[in-house]
Design an enzyme around this catalytic site. Structure first.
Site, PDB file in Angstrom:
ATOM      1  N   HIS A 149       0.946  -1.438  -0.200  1.00 51.76           N
ATOM      2  CA  HIS A 149      -0.165  -0.275   0.283  1.00 51.76           C
ATOM      3  C   HIS A 149       1.093   0.914  -0.383  1.00 51.76           C
ATOM      4  O   HIS A 149       0.877   1.924  -0.725  1.00 51.76           O
ATOM      5  CB  HIS A 149      -0.540   0.092   1.309  1.00 51.76           C
ATOM      6  CG  HIS A 149      -1.891   1.292   1.378  1.00 51.76           C
ATOM      7  ND1 HIS A 149      -3.271   1.309   1.216  1.00 51.76           N
ATOM      8  CD2 HIS A 149      -1.198   2.445   2.015  1.00 51.76           C
ATOM      9  CE1 HIS A 149      -3.152   2.611   1.081  1.00 51.76           C
ATOM     10  NE2 HIS A 149      -2.304   2.872   1.723  1.00 51.76           N
ATOM     11  N   GLU A 150       2.185   1.532   0.662  1.00 53.77           N
ATOM     12  CA  GLU A 150       2.740   2.181   1.290  1.00 53.77           C
ATOM     13  C   GLU A 150       2.983   2.650  -0.553  1.00 53.77           C
ATOM     14  O   GLU A 150       3.854   4.021  -0.775  1.00 53.77           O
ATOM     15  CB  GLU A 150       3.383   2.700   1.929  1.00 53.77           C
ATOM     16  CG  GLU A 150       2.446   2.684   3.683  1.00 53.77           C
ATOM     17  CD  GLU A 150       1.657   3.970   3.738  1.00 53.77           C
ATOM     18  OE1 GLU A 150       2.117   4.678   3.376  1.00 53.77           O
ATOM     19  OE2 GLU A 150       1.196   3.122   4.186  1.00 53.77           O
TER      20      GLU A 150
END
Length: 277
Positions: A149-150
């Site tokens: 996600h990051e």
């Protein structure tokens, strides 16, 4: 995400002197992937990709030096190896969305801090907080969902996009064009600081990061269903503290989990391919 928001740590001071004011241009930072992220983004030229990455590298090094001096950098060797191994498998798949990311100077470290937190700065500077690991007790698949996600935020250049939108909305490009010298640097620096320290990611950015991050995990051989169980753990940890969805710029946990279930099913064939099925 309420108190569990994955905050992005960044300072804009040195960057302000390298910014160039110009009009907005429509760009596509990544390929669409199997999840179909095709939204056109608008970058104003207030800050170049290169300048943002240079500043991110400086700030990252400063943060690591501070953590090292405080005895908080990579203090658990086994934990650090685990995070770095997972991250490297995800990074190896980043070229599916963005071929030039293979040339980024990726770095991955663990900060000894009780926050449930992780982030990836522009150019691939990643940090995972020990609190996320210790308090959520994630599986490798769930940790891949977090890191993926990051990474997705960095691949999509969401930070640069937020700055562009902030400056265009609050000051107006015509006003910016008339401001020169130190005043321009101050205005732009303030906007960057606001974006990086204060403003949350938009719903659109979060959804894109969820979609791309889940696909990265699946392609790297991590079960995409773990993105669902991860957010179930997040919701349980933050229960009673999250604001109603209409008051938040993020999807509610329930909405997010529902979307992730759809995404997980969509990319499951990619994961199964890695398992030799």
């Amino acid at each position: 995400m309420g108190k569990l928001k994955f905050n992005r740590i960044f300072s804009a001071g040195a960057l302000a002197t390298t910014l160039v004011v110009s009009g907005c241009a429509s760009v596509q930072t990544t390929q669409s992937g199997a999840v179909g992220v095709e939204r056109q983004q608008y970058m104003s030229g207030l800050v170049s990709e290169q300048a943002l990455q240079q500043e991110a590298a400086q700030q990252y090094n400063s943060l690591l030096s501070q953590a090292r001096a405080q005895g908080k950098l990579d203090t658990n060797a086994a934990q650090t190896r685990r995070v770095q191994n997972i991250a490297q498998r995800l990074i190896a798949q980043a070229g599916v969305f963005r071929p030039d990311a293979a040339q980024w100077n990726w770095e991955v470290h663990v900060l000894n801090d009780n926050q449930v937190n992780a982030w990836c700065m522009p150019g691939g500077k990643i940090a995972v907080y020990s609190g996320l690991i210790n308090r959520l007790n994630p599986t490798d698949d769930e940790l891949a969902a977090v890191i993926g996600h990051e990474i997705a935020h960095a691949l999509r250049e969401h930070s640069r996009e937020q700055v562009s939108q902030q400056m265009a909305t609050q000051l107006g490009l015509s006003v910016l064009a008339a401001v020169t010298g130190s005043q321009a640097s101050a205005n732009l620096g303030n906007a960057l600081t606001n974006v990086m320290f204060t403003l949350p990611n938009s719903r659109t950015h979060e959804i894109e990061a969820d979609r791309i991050g889940t696909e990265l995990a699946a392609r790297a051989g991590y079960n995409p269903n773990a993105a669902v169980t991860l957010w179930q753990k997040m919701a349980a940890l933050d229960r009673g503290n999250a604001p109603p969805e209409f008051l938040s710029t993020h999807p509610s946990p329930d909405t997010r989990i529902q979307d992730l279930q759809v995404i997980a099913n969509q990319v499951m064939p990619l994961y199964e391919r890695t398992q030799g099925r």
